[in-house]
Design a protein around this motif. Sequence first.
Motif, PDB file in Angstrom:
ATOM      1  N   LEU A   1       1.295  -1.269   0.509  1.00 47.92           N
ATOM      2  CA  LEU A   1      -0.131  -0.492   0.267  1.00 47.92           C
ATOM      3  C   LEU A   1       0.630   2.006  -0.168  1.00 47.92           C
ATOM      4  N   SER A   2       1.937   1.238   0.606  1.00 50.96           N
ATOM      5  CA  SER A   2       2.879   2.217   1.134  1.00 50.96           C
ATOM      6  C   SER A   2       3.761   2.587  -0.679  1.00 50.96           C
ATOM      7  N   LEU A   3       4.049   1.631  -1.460  1.00 51.93           N
ATOM      8  CA  LEU A   3       4.243   1.389  -2.748  1.00 51.93           C
ATOM      9  C   LEU A   3       3.479   2.024  -4.266  1.00 51.93           C
ATOM     10  N   LEU A   4       1.870   1.580  -3.784  1.00 54.26           N
ATOM     11  CA  LEU A   4       1.017   2.106  -4.432  1.00 54.26           C
ATOM     12  C   LEU A   4       0.888   3.669  -4.452  1.00 54.26           C
ATOM     13  N   LEU A   5       0.433   4.447  -2.903  1.00 53.47           N
ATOM     14  CA  LEU A   5       0.703   5.108  -2.755  1.00 53.47           C
ATOM     15  C   LEU A   5       2.172   6.973  -3.130  1.00 53.47           C
ATOM     16  N   ALA A   6       2.983   6.183  -2.769  1.00 52.45           N
ATOM     17  CA  ALA A   6       4.040   6.574  -3.726  1.00 52.45           C
ATOM     18  C   ALA A   6       4.177   6.756  -5.069  1.00 52.45           C
ATOM     19  N   LEU A   7       3.160   5.581  -5.833  1.00 56.90           N
ATOM     20  CA  LEU A   7       3.804   5.289  -7.412  1.00 56.90           C
ATOM     21  C   LEU A   7       2.013   6.617  -7.808  1.00 56.90           C
ATOM     22  N   SER A   8       0.985   6.913  -7.088  1.00 54.90           N
ATOM     23  CA  SER A   8       0.636   7.541  -7.077  1.00 54.90           C
ATOM     24  C   SER A   8       0.175   8.937  -7.364  1.00 54.90           C
ATOM     25  N   VAL A   9       1.253   9.290  -5.978  1.00 48.16           N
ATOM     26  CA  VAL A   9       1.790  10.818  -6.274  1.00 48.16           C
ATOM     27  C   VAL A   9       2.713  11.380  -6.885  1.00 48.16           C
ATOM     28  N   ALA A  10       3.637   9.648  -7.277  1.00 50.18           N
ATOM     29  CA  ALA A  10       4.416  10.352  -8.823  1.00 50.18           C
ATOM     30  C   ALA A  10       3.985  10.875  -9.816  1.00 50.18           C
ATOM     31  N   LEU A  11       2.531  10.115  -9.906  1.00 50.78           N
ATOM     32  CA  LEU A  11       1.890  10.433 -10.861  1.00 50.78           C
ATOM     33  C   LEU A  11       1.145  11.508 -11.127  1.00 50.78           C
ATOM     34  N   ASN A  12       0.995  11.374  -9.851  1.00 51.21           N
ATOM     35  CA  ASN A  12       0.236  13.110  -9.846  1.00 51.21           C
ATOM     36  C   ASN A  12       0.764  14.234  -9.778  1.00 51.21           C
ATOM     37  N   VAL A  13       2.482  13.874  -9.455  1.00 49.18           N
ATOM     38  CA  VAL A  13       3.085  15.026  -9.592  1.00 49.18           C
ATOM     39  C   VAL A  13       3.473  15.220 -11.119  1.00 49.18           C
ATOM     40  N   ALA A  14       3.549  14.522 -11.578  1.00 43.76           N
ATOM     41  CA  ALA A  14       3.694  14.197 -13.027  1.00 43.76           C
ATOM     42  C   ALA A  14       3.104  14.618 -14.164  1.00 43.76           C
ATOM     43  N   ILE A  15       2.144  14.628 -13.860  1.00 45.65           N
ATOM     44  CA  ILE A  15       0.726  14.962 -15.040  1.00 45.65           C
ATOM     45  C   ILE A  15       0.486  16.967 -14.146  1.00 45.65           C
ATOM     46  N   SER A  16       1.016  17.285 -13.146  1.00 46.84           N
ATOM     47  CA  SER A  16       1.103  18.127 -12.455  1.00 46.84           C
ATOM     48  C   SER A  16       1.509  18.973 -13.422  1.00 46.84           C
ATOM     49  N   ALA A  17       3.476  18.893 -13.411  1.00 47.22           N
ATOM     50  CA  ALA A  17       4.326  19.188 -14.483  1.00 47.22           C
ATOM     51  C   ALA A  17       4.070  19.217 -15.766  1.00 47.22           C
ATOM     52  N   GLY A  18       3.988  18.029 -16.545  1.00 42.74           N
ATOM     53  CA  GLY A  18       3.473  17.944 -17.627  1.00 42.74           C
ATOM     54  C   GLY A  18       2.469  18.616 -18.028  1.00 42.74           C
TER      55      GLY A  18
END
Length: 60
Positions: free
Chosen positions: A7-24
């Motif tokens: 669950l911690s890894l999935l949370l990190a992936l979710s945050v990274a995806l949100n950061v990537a979309i926002s930055a893009g």
Amino acid sequence: MSLLQILSLLLALSVALNVAISAGLLAHRSGAGIPDAILTGAFAAATGLGIYFAAVAAYR
């Protein structure tokens, strides 16, 4: 792997995806082309995941 680690890894992936979309999106709205915006998002996601994995490695 325990359930908490998964669950911690999935949370990190979710945050990274949100950061990537926002930055893009921010890069694209600032006038960068689509390829440059995608690279900006990818670099932001890689940086976020790198920080997460470095923190996990430090506490092991």
